[in-house]
Design an enzyme around this catalytic site. Sequence first.
Site, PDB file in Angstrom:
ATOM      1  N   ARG A 114      50.294  68.807   0.974  1.00 58.17           N
ATOM      2  CA  ARG A 114      49.470  68.872  -0.244  1.00 58.17           C
ATOM      3  C   ARG A 114      49.586  70.214  -0.955  1.00 58.17           C
ATOM      4  O   ARG A 114      49.111  70.362  -2.087  1.00 58.17           O
ATOM      5  CB  ARG A 114      48.003  68.596   0.111  1.00 58.17           C
ATOM      6  CG  ARG A 114      47.395  69.588   1.092  1.00 58.17           C
ATOM      7  CD  ARG A 114      45.990  69.154   1.510  1.00 58.17           C
ATOM      8  NE  ARG A 114      45.393  70.069   2.478  1.00 58.17           N
ATOM      9  CZ  ARG A 114      45.583  69.987   3.786  1.00 58.17           C
ATOM     10  NH1 ARG A 114      46.368  69.038   4.293  1.00 58.17           N
ATOM     11  NH2 ARG A 114      44.991  70.844   4.602  1.00 58.17           N
ATOM     12  N   TYR A 115      50.206  71.216  -0.289  1.00 55.16           N
ATOM     13  CA  TYR A 115      50.288  72.551  -0.879  1.00 55.16           C
ATOM     14  C   TYR A 115      51.669  72.867  -1.466  1.00 55.16           C
ATOM     15  O   TYR A 115      51.800  73.829  -2.216  1.00 55.16           O
ATOM     16  CB  TYR A 115      49.954  73.614   0.164  1.00 55.16           C
ATOM     17  CG  TYR A 115      48.537  73.531   0.687  1.00 55.16           C
ATOM     18  CD1 TYR A 115      47.447  73.537  -0.187  1.00 55.16           C
ATOM     19  CD2 TYR A 115      48.289  73.434   2.042  1.00 55.16           C
ATOM     20  CE1 TYR A 115      46.152  73.458   0.296  1.00 55.16           C
ATOM     21  CE2 TYR A 115      46.997  73.351   2.538  1.00 55.16           C
ATOM     22  CZ  TYR A 115      45.928  73.359   1.655  1.00 55.16           C
ATOM     23  OH  TYR A 115      44.648  73.272   2.124  1.00 55.16           O
ATOM     24  N   ILE A 116      52.681  72.125  -1.093  1.00 55.95           N
ATOM     25  CA  ILE A 116      54.043  72.463  -1.535  1.00 55.95           C
ATOM     26  C   ILE A 116      54.555  71.396  -2.497  1.00 55.95           C
ATOM     27  O   ILE A 116      54.094  70.258  -2.493  1.00 55.95           O
ATOM     28  CB  ILE A 116      55.006  72.634  -0.339  1.00 55.95           C
ATOM     29  CG1 ILE A 116      55.012  71.375   0.535  1.00 55.95           C
ATOM     30  CG2 ILE A 116      54.635  73.845   0.479  1.00 55.95           C
ATOM     31  CD1 ILE A 116      55.979  71.453   1.705  1.00 55.95           C
TER      32      ILE A 116
END
Length: 832
Positions: A114-116
Amino acid sequence: MTNKEFLLTENGISNQYKNWFLDYASYVILERAVPALQDGLKPVQRRILHAMKEMDDGRFNKVANIIGQSMQYHPHGDVSIGEALVNLGQKDLLIETQGNWGDVRTGDDAAAARYIEARLSKFALEVAFNPKTTDWQLSYDGRKNEPITLPMKFPLLLAQGAEGIAVGLATKILPHNFCEICQAAVKYLRGKKFELHPDFQTGGMVDVSNYNDGRRGARIRVRAHIEEVDKKTLLIKDVPYGITTSQLIDSIIKANDQGKIRIRKVTDNTAAEVEIQVDLAQGISPDITIDALYAFTDCEISISPSACVINKQRPEFPSMPELLKSSVDQTKDLLKRELEIKLAELQEKWHFTSLEKIFFEEKIYKELEKKHETWEKVLQAIAKAFEPFRKQLKKDISREDIVKLTEKPVRRIYKLDIDELNAQIRSLEAEIKQVKYDLNNLVDFAVNYFEELLRKYGKGRERKTEIRLFEAIQAKQVAIANTKIYVNRSEGFIGTGLKKDEFVTEASDLDDIIAFTRGGTMKIVKVAEKTFIGKDIIHVGIFQKNDERTTYNMIYGDGKTGISYAKRFNVTGVTREKEYDLTKSEKAKVHYFSANPNGEAELVRVILSPACSARHKEFDFDFQTLEIKARASLGNQVTKYPIRNVKFKQAGKATLQARNLWFDDTFGRLNTEQKGSFLGKFGPEDRLLVVYNDGNYEITDQELTQRFDADKILLIEKFDPEKIVTAVYLDSEKAQYSIKRFRIETNSLHNKFFFIKEGEGNRLEAVSTEDEPVLIVQSGRGTQVRKAKIKTAKAVEVMGWKAVGVNLTEYAKSVTMEWEQKKKPEQPELFD
């Protein structure tokens, strides 16, 4: 249940297990672990790229969203998709990444999905997708179409590599350099020979002498670069392929704990670049430690490639050139199909544009204004109006063409509109001509395609892994002494466990031990806790195979005749654990024994028995009078009288000839095997002078385990303190070449001394130790070349080694310098 029914049921279950296993094995091979030959992708990778193409709008997408999109095509869950996506992103070829994607060098994991973010690279969009040349199949749930293989117009499998384990099969294809792949493709298309060698993102060095084009059974050796900062510190600047910094550090610590190397500490300073600092223990040689790191840690690893790919639903085992040829041939076919499709589209466009021009230019559109009874009659009237112009067209006019023309908005037609249609037709005709030319010259078109790929995407993809030959490191020679050898002379035992007995020497676990007894026997054994040699041991030492310099001097008495003999011999090679008799006598007794590392021949005092009838009861014996013979020789008679004792009287000089040394600039090593440049004959006390292009010189010994950076050496020769060194160097600050002549005034070993002027960009250009060297200076280019000969011995006075020197000439890129002649040591005779 009857026995017959039971047997039938059992056979049925057995057959089902066989079928199920075959189905499972086939599925894992074809659908999970092994890449396809056509596009170089495993199914999960192909589905990820297809999903990303569907989502592509030029912007980055969250990896979590990409995983979700890919799950429409891949039935094995988000974890396998996420891992495959990160793996693709870390290869930095098909996918552009944003965020923390981990590091293959350190083994750090990527951040949560979800962060990259990721998107397809421009390269991927150019080489991997074309719906017009893609073969499709239904996805696993039948809801969507997915590509059977992507129309890959590049040898992706060679660039990315692949690794997977299936049922009964495995594949390991090493990555290769992007630029070299493009160049090899061009050579293949031109009918020229080409070579392909692995190249790794992690850098390092690789020895490809046994790569064998990546065929099964091949093997490569990969090393990290290790730099010597000073005599106490080493820096590891990269990691071998497949090894992380933490794994490398663990292997170093393990080797230290096992006593194979000796270090104080190891520190991981890795940031943007890999840097592992190794601090050596007091008194440990950095050269030997570098060799030991390669021999006992993951600083050097071996990799055995085994290429396996799926082609037409069957596994194949190609070599790397075969992979490249297959991929390039496929690329050429895909380019041909694309050109043919483009040609058909251009011809169709030309046809309709020509129709449109005639439709308006000849006012055929006015048929639409006439009152025809039906729409069908309108179309027939238009078709009839085109009859006089059919010869201008290249194919028949279809009903669909006429319908399409009637959908054009009819307005007042200007000459500019007709001119624009004529310009479009000319442009289309030029494009058609070019496409036909490309089809007729498909090889040139494919060559241009790969050259364009290299131009657009090759920047920053230069080779990272240095190709070089690795010297064979003998583990015994570099192993640190990590254990102690003890001896019980009377009972005849040696070993590491006899700690209450006499300490003899330190050794490594890999060493062989040689031992001699009073009875004249010899045995060579491995290092062990306790080994029986024979009673009354007189000598224990470390055995070096093929050692022709260590000489053993011995006086022994024959048990039968009473005659005493003296002999000198070497022990170069024997069978381990076998007892050898050196005296040829059952009841022999050794009166005197010595081991001499450089063939020394001492003087001893022989004392006879007082009861013997000899006139002189004591006399001197000089081992220098004996020749070195085979260990099984009888020896020369010393006396026929019984000997009471033999005492050492005076040390002797080495009787061996000076050994010949060569310098092998391929590996930067000294050797005695006639490899490289001959340096001369060296006695035990002789030294080497090494002069480097950075302006340092060093005096060093003859130790064969030393490592030299051959690329930086301008001069290596036998050191003579009386010789005058003539050196020419670049003074960057003054933009001039300076010259100086000096004697070496320092005498410390293994220390570098900087002898040119300090300054950024200063470097040594030429150096000589000839008595009267003549320097040839050439300047200018073409017809303006000028040469000057300078007798440096007359032009320049001898000065101190720290002196700056005098101006020689101004700096220019066209200036070159060389010595008129260089005296080289004469090569020794073969049996010298």
